[in-house]
Design a protein around this motif. Structure first.
Motif, PDB file in Angstrom:
ATOM      1  N   VAL A  25       0.862  -1.188   0.000  1.00 54.21           N
ATOM      2  CA  VAL A  25       0.000   0.000   0.000  1.00 54.21           C
ATOM      3  C   VAL A  25       0.897   1.236   0.000  1.00 54.21           C
ATOM      4  N   SER A  26       0.294   2.417  -0.071  1.00 50.99           N
ATOM      5  CA  SER A  26       1.111   3.633  -0.078  1.00 50.99           C
ATOM      6  C   SER A  26       1.412   4.091   1.355  1.00 50.99           C
ATOM      7  N   ARG A  27       2.440   4.934   1.479  1.00 48.89           N
ATOM      8  CA  ARG A  27       2.793   5.451   2.803  1.00 48.89           C
ATOM      9  C   ARG A  27       1.643   6.266   3.392  1.00 48.89           C
ATOM     10  N   GLN A  28       0.920   6.959   2.518  1.00 50.44           N
ATOM     11  CA  GLN A  28      -0.229   7.756   2.962  1.00 50.44           C
ATOM     12  C   GLN A  28      -1.302   6.876   3.611  1.00 50.44           C
ATOM     13  N   THR A  29      -1.440   5.652   3.103  1.00 45.03           N
ATOM     14  CA  THR A  29      -2.429   4.728   3.678  1.00 45.03           C
ATOM     15  C   THR A  29      -2.066   4.397   5.120  1.00 45.03           C
ATOM     16  N   ASN A  31      -0.142   6.130   7.088  1.00 44.94           N
ATOM     17  CA  ASN A  31      -0.287   7.354   7.869  1.00 44.94           C
ATOM     18  C   ASN A  31      -1.754   7.609   8.241  1.00 44.94           C
ATOM     19  N   ALA A  32      -2.649   7.411   7.270  1.00 45.87           N
ATOM     20  CA  ALA A  32      -4.076   7.625   7.535  1.00 45.87           C
ATOM     21  C   ALA A  32      -4.607   6.628   8.564  1.00 45.87           C
ATOM     22  N   LYS A  37      -7.710   8.085  10.525  1.00 43.49           N
ATOM     23  CA  LYS A  37      -8.490   8.760   9.487  1.00 43.49           C
ATOM     24  C   LYS A  37      -9.106   7.739   8.534  1.00 43.49           C
ATOM     25  N   TYR A  38      -8.551   6.536   8.543  1.00 44.09           N
ATOM     26  CA  TYR A  38      -9.003   5.518   7.599  1.00 44.09           C
ATOM     27  C   TYR A  38      -8.983   4.147   8.262  1.00 44.09           C
ATOM     28  N   ASP A  39     -10.100   3.425   8.156  1.00 40.34           N
ATOM     29  CA  ASP A  39     -10.170   2.054   8.680  1.00 40.34           C
ATOM     30  C   ASP A  39      -9.773   1.082   7.570  1.00 40.34           C
TER      31      ASP A  39
END
Lengths: 67, 103
Positions: A25-29, A31-32, A37-39
């Protein structure tokens, strides 16, 4: 949904980028997820649990109302 | 000519659906990671709801004859208008959702 991915990741000396790469997955994923911020999907949650060598129920906790 | 337009639309549909969803099940398009797929899914739903609201508004205006004095669009322009609403709202919601789930 709360989680302790950040603590476990730091214990294992992994960067967000390295953890993201091992989960495809991406680093942003990552981080979220760490910032609630994201389940993640169940598949990604199991992947994270496997990489961080922690049972899934210890990685995530739900503090909402019980049904 | 009609046949070529239909083929073009089908080709466009096949190409765009992969890009819009970011899912690897489709023959063309990126294989996005799950955060980006979630952003795209949300944007699609929000875009469709926006479009439905436009349609509902238009229907209610027509039903109660509110917009009689407003010059009405021809049916071809109306389709283009709704297509633009769907695409623009998708892009706007994509940017909003990307910012919400950014680093």
């Amino acid at each position: 949904m709360e989680n302790n991915i950040k603590e476990l990741r730091k214990k294992m000396n992994l960067s967000q980028k390295e953890l993201a790469k091992s989960c495809s997955v991406s680093r942003q994923t990552i981080n979220a997820i760490e910032n609630n911020k994201y389940d993640p999907t169940l598949q990604l949650a199991f992947q994270l649990a496997s990489i961080l060598e922690t049972p899934l129920e210890q990685l995530f906790r739900y503090e909402g109302k019980h049904l | 000519m009609q046949f070529f337009i239909q083929v073009l639309v089908i080709a466009l549909w096949v190409a765009s659906i992969g890009w819009i969803t970011g899912k690897k099940e489709y023959p063309v398009g990126p294989n996005d990671d799950e955060r980006k797929k979630a952003i795209k899914d949300r944007s699609m739903i929000q875009s469709w709801i926006t479009l439905l609201l436009f349609l509902l508004t238009n229907f209610l205006f027509d039903r109660f004859s509110i917009n009689e004095e407003v010059p009405s669009l021809s049916s071809a322009n109306l389709e283009l208008f709704y297509l633009i609403v769907a695409l623009v709202s998708y892009l706007i919601f994509y940017l909003i959702n990307s910012r919400k789930l950014s680093a």
